[in-house]
Design an enzyme around this catalytic site. Structure first.
Site, PDB file in Angstrom:
ATOM      1  N   HIS A 196     -20.825 -13.047 -21.121  1.00 35.73           N
ATOM      2  CA  HIS A 196     -21.692 -11.875 -20.966  1.00 35.73           C
ATOM      3  C   HIS A 196     -22.467 -11.739 -22.277  1.00 35.73           C
ATOM      4  O   HIS A 196     -21.871 -11.823 -23.353  1.00 35.73           O
ATOM      5  CB  HIS A 196     -20.810 -10.641 -20.718  1.00 35.73           C
ATOM      6  N   LEU A 252     -17.006  -4.679 -23.922  1.00 33.17           N
ATOM      7  CA  LEU A 252     -18.259  -4.885 -23.194  1.00 33.17           C
ATOM      8  C   LEU A 252     -19.214  -3.702 -23.342  1.00 33.17           C
ATOM      9  O   LEU A 252     -18.810  -2.551 -23.208  1.00 33.17           O
ATOM     10  CB  LEU A 252     -17.934  -5.071 -21.703  1.00 33.17           C
ATOM     11  N   ARG A 279     -26.969 -13.860 -16.721  1.00 31.47           N
ATOM     12  CA  ARG A 279     -26.120 -13.880 -17.920  1.00 31.47           C
ATOM     13  C   ARG A 279     -26.028 -15.242 -18.591  1.00 31.47           C
ATOM     14  O   ARG A 279     -25.968 -15.329 -19.814  1.00 31.47           O
ATOM     15  CB  ARG A 279     -24.725 -13.412 -17.539  1.00 31.47           C
ATOM     16  N   PHE A 281     -30.058  -4.750 -11.883  1.00 36.23           N
ATOM     17  CA  PHE A 281     -29.030  -5.541 -12.558  1.00 36.23           C
ATOM     18  C   PHE A 281     -29.533  -6.965 -12.716  1.00 36.23           C
ATOM     19  O   PHE A 281     -30.402  -7.417 -11.952  1.00 36.23           O
ATOM     20  CB  PHE A 281     -27.726  -5.520 -11.742  1.00 36.23           C
ATOM     21  N   GLN A 312     -18.012 -17.436 -17.308  1.00 36.38           N
ATOM     22  CA  GLN A 312     -19.188 -16.621 -17.623  1.00 36.38           C
ATOM     23  C   GLN A 312     -19.080 -15.945 -18.992  1.00 36.38           C
ATOM     24  O   GLN A 312     -18.105 -15.253 -19.267  1.00 36.38           O
ATOM     25  CB  GLN A 312     -19.365 -15.535 -16.566  1.00 36.38           C
ATOM     26  N   HIS A 350     -16.352 -13.397 -20.239  1.00 38.29           N
ATOM     27  CA  HIS A 350     -16.272 -12.203 -19.408  1.00 38.29           C
ATOM     28  C   HIS A 350     -15.605 -12.443 -18.060  1.00 38.29           C
ATOM     29  O   HIS A 350     -14.866 -11.595 -17.566  1.00 38.29           O
ATOM     30  CB  HIS A 350     -17.709 -11.715 -19.173  1.00 38.29           C
ATOM     31  N   ARG A 389     -22.060 -16.084 -11.755  1.00 38.21           N
ATOM     32  CA  ARG A 389     -22.008 -14.863 -10.939  1.00 38.21           C
ATOM     33  C   ARG A 389     -23.097 -13.897 -11.371  1.00 38.21           C
ATOM     34  O   ARG A 389     -23.366 -13.756 -12.564  1.00 38.21           O
ATOM     35  CB  ARG A 389     -20.651 -14.186 -11.134  1.00 38.21           C
TER      36      ARG A 389
HETATM   37  C1  LIG Z   1     -15.000  -4.849 -19.096  1.00 36.96           C
HETATM   38  C2  LIG Z   1     -15.383  -5.361 -17.733  1.00 36.96           C
HETATM   39  C3  LIG Z   1     -16.420  -4.767 -17.045  1.00 36.96           C
HETATM   40  C4  LIG Z   1     -16.772  -5.235 -15.783  1.00 36.96           C
HETATM   41  N1  LIG Z   1     -17.803  -4.643 -15.124  1.00 36.96           N
HETATM   42  C5  LIG Z   1     -18.124  -5.057 -13.881  1.00 36.96           C
HETATM   43  C6  LIG Z   1     -19.150  -4.400 -13.146  1.00 36.96           C
HETATM   44  O1  LIG Z   1     -19.754  -3.425 -13.589  1.00 36.96           O
HETATM   45  N2  LIG Z   1     -19.442  -4.868 -11.915  1.00 36.96           N
HETATM   46  C7  LIG Z   1     -18.791  -5.931 -11.357  1.00 36.96           C
HETATM   47  O2  LIG Z   1     -19.099  -6.302 -10.223  1.00 36.96           O
HETATM   48  N3  LIG Z   1     -17.805  -6.560 -12.044  1.00 36.96           N
HETATM   49  C8  LIG Z   1     -17.454  -6.144 -13.277  1.00 36.96           C
HETATM   50  N4  LIG Z   1     -16.448  -6.789 -13.952  1.00 36.96           N
HETATM   51  C9  LIG Z   1     -15.658  -7.805 -13.264  1.00 36.96           C
HETATM   52  C10 LIG Z   1     -14.658  -7.139 -12.317  1.00 36.96           C
HETATM   53  O3  LIG Z   1     -14.306  -5.885 -12.817  1.00 36.96           O
HETATM   54  C11 LIG Z   1     -13.394  -7.960 -12.132  1.00 36.96           C
HETATM   55  O4  LIG Z   1     -13.716  -9.256 -11.751  1.00 36.96           O
HETATM   56  C12 LIG Z   1     -12.521  -7.345 -11.048  1.00 36.96           C
HETATM   57  O5  LIG Z   1     -12.284  -5.973 -11.293  1.00 36.96           O
HETATM   58  C13 LIG Z   1     -11.189  -8.057 -10.883  1.00 36.96           C
HETATM   59  O6  LIG Z   1     -10.422  -7.351  -9.933  1.00 36.96           O
HETATM   60  P1  LIG Z   1      -9.104  -7.969  -9.302  1.00 36.96           P
HETATM   61  O7  LIG Z   1      -8.561  -6.978  -8.341  1.00 36.96           O
HETATM   62  O8  LIG Z   1      -9.378  -9.327  -8.822  1.00 36.96           O
HETATM   63  O9  LIG Z   1      -8.131  -8.111 -10.548  1.00 36.96           O
HETATM   64  P2  LIG Z   1      -7.636  -7.029 -11.633  1.00 36.96           P
HETATM   65  O10 LIG Z   1      -8.286  -5.722 -11.515  1.00 36.96           O
HETATM   66  O11 LIG Z   1      -7.699  -7.742 -12.927  1.00 36.96           O
HETATM   67  O12 LIG Z   1      -6.121  -6.818 -11.210  1.00 36.96           O
HETATM   68  C14 LIG Z   1      -5.157  -7.845 -11.334  1.00 36.96           C
HETATM   69  C15 LIG Z   1      -3.824  -7.290 -10.889  1.00 36.96           C
HETATM   70  O13 LIG Z   1      -2.871  -8.351 -10.834  1.00 36.96           O
HETATM   71  C16 LIG Z   1      -1.670  -7.944 -11.424  1.00 36.96           C
HETATM   72  N5  LIG Z   1      -0.985  -9.147 -11.935  1.00 36.96           N
HETATM   73  C17 LIG Z   1      -1.516 -10.170 -12.645  1.00 36.96           C
HETATM   74  N6  LIG Z   1      -0.559 -11.083 -12.914  1.00 36.96           N
HETATM   75  C18 LIG Z   1       0.587 -10.633 -12.354  1.00 36.96           C
HETATM   76  C19 LIG Z   1       1.925 -11.124 -12.285  1.00 36.96           C
HETATM   77  N7  LIG Z   1       2.301 -12.277 -12.876  1.00 36.96           N
HETATM   78  N8  LIG Z   1       2.847 -10.382 -11.625  1.00 36.96           N
HETATM   79  C20 LIG Z   1       2.518  -9.212 -11.054  1.00 36.96           C
HETATM   80  N9  LIG Z   1       1.271  -8.698 -11.093  1.00 36.96           N
HETATM   81  C21 LIG Z   1       0.321  -9.406 -11.731  1.00 36.96           C
HETATM   82  C22 LIG Z   1      -2.080  -6.963 -12.510  1.00 36.96           C
HETATM   83  O14 LIG Z   1      -1.011  -6.090 -12.809  1.00 36.96           O
HETATM   84  C23 LIG Z   1      -3.245  -6.235 -11.822  1.00 36.96           C
HETATM   85  O15 LIG Z   1      -2.754  -5.169 -11.035  1.00 36.96           O
HETATM   86  C24 LIG Z   1     -16.075  -6.320 -15.207  1.00 36.96           C
HETATM   87  C25 LIG Z   1     -15.033  -6.919 -15.910  1.00 36.96           C
HETATM   88  C26 LIG Z   1     -14.703  -6.453 -17.166  1.00 36.96           C
HETATM   89  C27 LIG Z   1     -13.598  -7.156 -17.900  1.00 36.96           C
END
Ligand SMILES: Cc1cc2nc3c(=O)[nH]c(=O)nc-3n(C[C@H](O)[C@H](O)[C@H](O)COP(=O)(O)OP(=O)(O)OC[C@H]3O[C@@H](n4cnc5c(N)ncnc54)[C@H](O)[C@@H]3O)c2cc1C
Length: 580
Positions: A236, A246, A289, A120, A234, A357, A392
């Site tokens: 991408h 993506l 990136r 990666f 960031q 991203h 990152r």
């Molecule tokens: C397309 C894509 C591909 C990626 N691929 C990778 C990868 O291969 N490897 C890697 O390391 N990272 C990757 N990333 C980054 C990584 O996936 C994210 O940073 C990470 O999944 C975020 O997880 P999280 O639990 O912090 O938030 P999220 O998974 O975004 O969850 C946020 C949660 O908060 C809740 N929420 C938000 N606001 C409110 C509110 N006001 N009230 C109630 N609930 C709320 C939502 O409902 C959701 O359940 C990728 C990101 C994207 C966009």
């Protein structure tokens, strides 16, 4: 669930993504005496974590070491990561990914039965575990099904948190809107963990799901907590033109090539060469990136990119990998390219361009996930515990959710166990005040401004001032526009005045959050007079460790964010020039 006291729990997790579910499970494991709730504006399996494709980093092989993972991360961060936090991160990562396998995550495996690891960007050793190119789906699924085991975890699915409840300077829960009946309720808790994800939607062109509007960052900021390192956004290098969908870095990890309109692997002209057929760590397509995104823009300025209806792009060529490998390791890439740009990567190169991203910054926390506000914790993309610094490395984020989700869950659980039971009466009053605020502000308002207009102007302003290259004049313009948009926001009106499942009301609340978050990004960027990681200023092209080897902290004031600084923690890796 509701009792005589209303909705009351010991611990409340906001967010059902990877960080939120990991935190809830860790808290449930910490004590069987705790009542835990997970509140999410969408069903947990629809959180953005589900869309992660490429993989999750952890030291799994003999040719790797914790120090190498730490060094790559710190180097990638342009020395702004807190090194003590990175050391904990790399140490706890392998245990977390193995635990996730025990919970049912089907990591892809080598023929000898070992878990596979792929290259990666910016990682000097193969250390990214994956489940084909649907890693986030499988991880979230494993976490979700594990969370179901615990009866003491209650879920509030499709509830929207609108504010933090405070009493005597301590967090006592949140106000939340139940989307199903439109009722505003106080949900009382002795500790709250913010796991609300990132805020890519402050920009017009992003890989981020529409729900990524920085709500938790805004709620914490309004409650007086600093947002840290917000200027670092960031890009991408490989999103699909038009949609921003993506194309995972795994496509380059598997050996994909980036080519300009002459079919030339242009990265060799930017100090990332020489080109080879097998991926070389931290070189060419596996550069980090921030650097690859800048190379794209420079290539465009030289007139060597393609022009299409959705702007300039280059080619990501996978043809030489062959159908068999593409179908085995990159099936989702093939599916996305076919469905969204009508191209089969087995036979044709994929058009790609840089796309917003990930937010390196977020709610400032310590190494346990604790914030400066008593009772409030944060983890995941919403938080900034400081492993990502100014840039990152791909695949560190999913691991961050596990390591720091678990840490925040444990720390918040201990806090909740020690804190006396809360009285919910005064909090019910606060909830009805919040309901009144929403009614007056949005549902009875008869202003002329439209949500979509303000959102579009905000996104345009962010792209022009806070994109890949930045300078003072355009950033000042962005800051002014954002202030004006805030005034205009006070005059928005909604066409839908109904209480039940009012998605327009949710869009208004989300827009209010993005306006707060956007302002912290623009002001922090303007104040940082240097170039570091993803923050590249044409007027200050050099990194300036003497003035800026420190984190920015954005605090809310009536006149916009006030920026303060906090030194970055250096343990064993003194800053050096970041060359690849
Ligand atoms: C397309 C894509 C591909 C990626 N691929 C990778 C990868 O291969 N490897 C890697 O390391 N990272 C990757 N990333 C980054 C990584 O996936 C994210 O940073 C990470 O999944 C975020 O997880 P999280 O639990 O912090 O938030 P999220 O998974 O975004 O969850 C946020 C949660 O908060 C809740 N929420 C938000 N606001 C409110 C509110 N006001 N009230 C109630 N609930 C709320 C939502 O409902 C959701 O359940 C990728 C990101 C994207 C966009």
């Amino acid at each position: 669930m509701p009792g005589d006291d209303g909705y009351q729990h010991d611990l409340l997790v906001i967010g059902g993504g990877g960080a939120g579910l990991r935190a809830a499970i860790a808290a449930a494991e910490e004590s069987n005496r705790l009542s835990i709730a997970v509140l999410s504006k969408v069903y947990p399996m629809r959180s953005h974590t589900v869309s992660a494709e490429g993989g999750t980093a952890a030291v799994m092989r003999e040719n790797d070491s914790l120090d190498t993972h730490a060094k790559d991360t710190i180097f990638g961060s342009d020395f702004l990561a807190d090194q003590d936090v990175v050391e904990v991160f790399v140490k706890e990562a392998p245990g977390e990914v193995i635990r996730l396998e025990h919970w049912g995550c089907p990591w892809s495996r080598d023929p000898d039965g070992r878990v596979s690891v792929r290259p990666f960007g910016g990682m000097t050793v193969n250390r990214t575990l994956y489940a084909a190119d649907k890693t986030g789906f499988h991880m979230l699924h494993a976490l979700f099904q594990t969370s179901l085991k615990y009866e003491r975890i209650t879920r509030y699915d499709e509830w929207f948190a609108t504010s933090l409840l405070l009493e005597d300077g301590k967090v006592c829960g949140v106000t939340a809107l139940n989307l199903h009946d439109g009722q505003m309720r106080p949900i009382v808790a002795k500790a709250v963990i913010m796991c609300t994800g990132g805020a890519g939607r402050i920009f017009p062109f992003t890989t981020n799901a529409a729900i990524k509007t920085g709500d938790g960052m805004a709620l914490a900021y309004r409650a007086g907590v600093a947002l840290k390192d917000m200027e670092f956004v960031q890009y991408h290098p490989t999103g699909l033109p038009g949609t921003g969908i993506l194309i995972t870095e795994a496509a380059r990890g598997e050996g994909g090539h980036l080519k300009n309109k002459d079919g030339y692997r242009y990265l060799q002209d930017y100090g990332l060469g020489p080109p080879t057929d097998t991926p070389v760590h931290r070189k060419m397509e596996l550069g980090p990136r921030d650097i690859l995104s800048r190379c794209h823009i420079q290539e465009h300025q030289k007139g060597r990119t393609f022009d299409g209806p959705d702007g300039h792009y280059v080619h990501l060529d996978l043809r030489h990998l062959g159908e068999k490998l593409i179908d085995k390791n990159l099936p989702f890439v093939r599916e996305l390219a076919r469905n969204y740009v009508g191209i089969d990567p087995v036979h044709e190169p994929i058009p790609v361009r840089p796309v917003v991203h990930y937010m390196m910054g977020g709610i400032s926390t310590d190494i346990t996930g604790k914030t400066s506000l008593d009772g409030l914790y944060a983890a995941g993309e919403a938080a900034c515990v400081s492993i990502n610094g100014a840039n990152r490395l791909g695949s560190n984020s999913l691991t961050e959710l596990l390591v720091f989700g678990a840490r925040a869950g444990r720390a918040a659980a201990r806090h909740a166990l020690e804190r006396p039971t809360l009285r919910s009466n005064p909090l019910a009053q606060l909830a009805s005040d919040e309901r009144r605020r929403l009614d007056q502000r949005f549902l009875r308002a008869d202003g002329r401004e439209k949500i979509a207009d303000i959102r579009e102007e905000m996104q345009k302003a962010m792209e022009s001032g806070c994109g890949i290259y930045r300078d003072r004049a355009t950033m000042e313009g962005t800051c002014q526009t954002l202030r004006k948009l805030r005034e205009r926001f006070a005059h928005i009106s909604l066409a839908d005045k109904d209480a039940i499942f009012n998605t327009e009301l949710i869009a208004a609340l989300e827009l209010e959050c993005t306006l707060d978050v956007a302002e912290t990004v623009a002001r922090s960027a303007l104040a940082r007079e240097e170039s570091r990681g993803s923050h590249t200023r044409t007027d200050f092209p050099k990194r300036d460790d003497a003035r800026f080897l420190k984190h920015s902290l954005a605090y809310r004031t009536p006149d916009g964010p006030r920026i303060e600084y906090l030194p970055a923690t250096i343990t064993r890796w003194p800053p050096e020039e970041r060359k690849y």
